[in-house]
Scaffold this motif. Structure first.
Motif, short mmCIF file in Angstrom:
data_model
loop_
_atom_site.label_atom_id
_atom_site.label_comp_id
_atom_site.label_asym_id
_atom_site.label_seq_id
_atom_site.Cartn_x
_atom_site.Cartn_y
_atom_site.Cartn_z
N SER A 34 -59.79 -26.11 -18.74
CA SER A 34 -58.79 -27.08 -19.18
C SER A 34 -57.43 -26.42 -19.41
CB SER A 34 -59.26 -27.78 -20.46
OG SER A 34 -60.48 -28.44 -20.22
N GLN A 35 -57.44 -25.23 -19.97
CA GLN A 35 -56.19 -24.49 -20.16
C GLN A 35 -55.57 -24.12 -18.81
OE1 GLN A 35 -58.06 -21.46 -22.55
NE2 GLN A 35 -57.07 -22.20 -24.44
N LEU A 37 -55.87 -25.78 -16.01
CA LEU A 37 -55.29 -26.98 -15.42
C LEU A 37 -53.91 -27.27 -16.01
CD1 LEU A 37 -58.50 -29.21 -15.35
CD2 LEU A 37 -57.33 -28.20 -13.37
N ASN A 38 -53.76 -27.05 -17.31
CA ASN A 38 -52.46 -27.24 -17.94
C ASN A 38 -51.47 -26.18 -17.47
OD1 ASN A 38 -50.56 -26.54 -20.45
ND2 ASN A 38 -51.02 -28.73 -20.45
N GLN A 41 -49.79 -26.76 -14.16
CA GLN A 41 -48.76 -27.81 -14.13
C GLN A 41 -47.36 -27.23 -14.26
OE1 GLN A 41 -49.77 -30.89 -17.03
NE2 GLN A 41 -51.94 -30.46 -16.66
N LYS A 91 -57.34 -27.93 -24.61
CA LYS A 91 -56.82 -29.07 -23.87
C LYS A 91 -57.98 -29.96 -23.45
CE LYS A 91 -52.48 -27.79 -23.79
NZ LYS A 91 -51.43 -28.62 -24.37
N THR A 95 -57.72 -35.28 -19.06
CA THR A 95 -56.28 -35.50 -19.12
C THR A 95 -55.54 -34.47 -18.26
OG1 THR A 95 -56.44 -36.40 -21.34
CG2 THR A 95 -54.28 -35.58 -20.68
N GLU A 96 -55.91 -33.21 -18.38
CA GLU A 96 -55.23 -32.14 -17.66
C GLU A 96 -55.48 -32.23 -16.16
OE1 GLU A 96 -52.96 -30.54 -19.17
OE2 GLU A 96 -53.59 -31.23 -21.15
N LYS A 97 -56.70 -32.59 -15.77
CA LYS A 97 -57.02 -32.72 -14.35
C LYS A 97 -56.22 -33.88 -13.74
CE LYS A 97 -61.04 -33.04 -11.32
NZ LYS A 97 -62.52 -33.08 -11.31
N GLN A 99 -53.37 -35.14 -14.82
CA GLN A 99 -51.95 -34.79 -14.79
C GLN A 99 -51.64 -33.80 -13.68
OE1 GLN A 99 -49.45 -36.23 -16.05
NE2 GLN A 99 -47.85 -34.75 -15.62
N LEU A 100 -52.51 -32.80 -13.49
CA LEU A 100 -52.26 -31.83 -12.42
C LEU A 100 -52.33 -32.53 -11.06
CD1 LEU A 100 -51.68 -29.02 -11.37
CD2 LEU A 100 -54.13 -28.52 -11.55
#
Length: 147
Positions: A34-35, A37-38, A41, A91, A95-97, A99-100
């Motif tokens: 998750s980190q 993926l953020n 971005q 994260k 959500t992160e996936k 958004q990326l």
């Protein structure tokens, strides 16, 4: 060199992103999925939103690393991460996936663009170099997580 602006490369990157899951683990480094993926971005936000993240332009870094941002060499494992791109807080994976994926799609839509604002550290890149550099960074981290 592959580029995120190439249709087949773009499709492959999206497939690789889709194959990540909350249990994907890294082969190296400190970030969880998750980190990561953020983190991925941030470089996309530079050309999309003209973000500079208060990155300091250093002539020596520019001289030594600019060409490696878009050549065929692989990014070395465990290189230091610029502080604004270092993600230490937890994260949400979904959500992160999402958004990326949106940022990748938005970036791909710029494939016909003639020019971009200069990179805050490395200066001017051609559109081709921007596409190569974005692919190279995503490939590095997707490989880190086995996809």
């Amino acid at each position: 060199m592959e580029s995120l602006f190439h249709t087949e490369t773009h499709k492959t990157i999206i497939k690789r992103l889709d194959s990540l899951n909350p249990d994907s683990t890294a082969s190296w480094g400190k970030m969880n999925v998750s980190q990561m993926l953020n983190h991925c971005q941030k470089p996309l936000e530079i050309p999309l939103y003209n973000k500079d993240f208060n990155l300091n332009s250093n002539f020596l870094i520019k001289l030594l690393f600019k060409k490696s941002m878009y050549d065929d060499s692989k990014i070395r494992k465990n290189l230091p991460t610029p502080k604004p791109f270092k993600i230490i807080e937890n994260k949400d994976f979904s959500t992160e996936k999402t958004q990326l994926k949106k940022l990748i799609e938005d970036f791909y839509e710029l494939r016909s663009k003639d020019s971009f604002q200069p990179h805050p550290v490395f200066g001017n890149f051609t559109p081709s170099q921007w596409g190569q550099m974005q692919y190279k960074h995503l490939d590095h981290h997707f490989t880190q997580f086995g996809v």
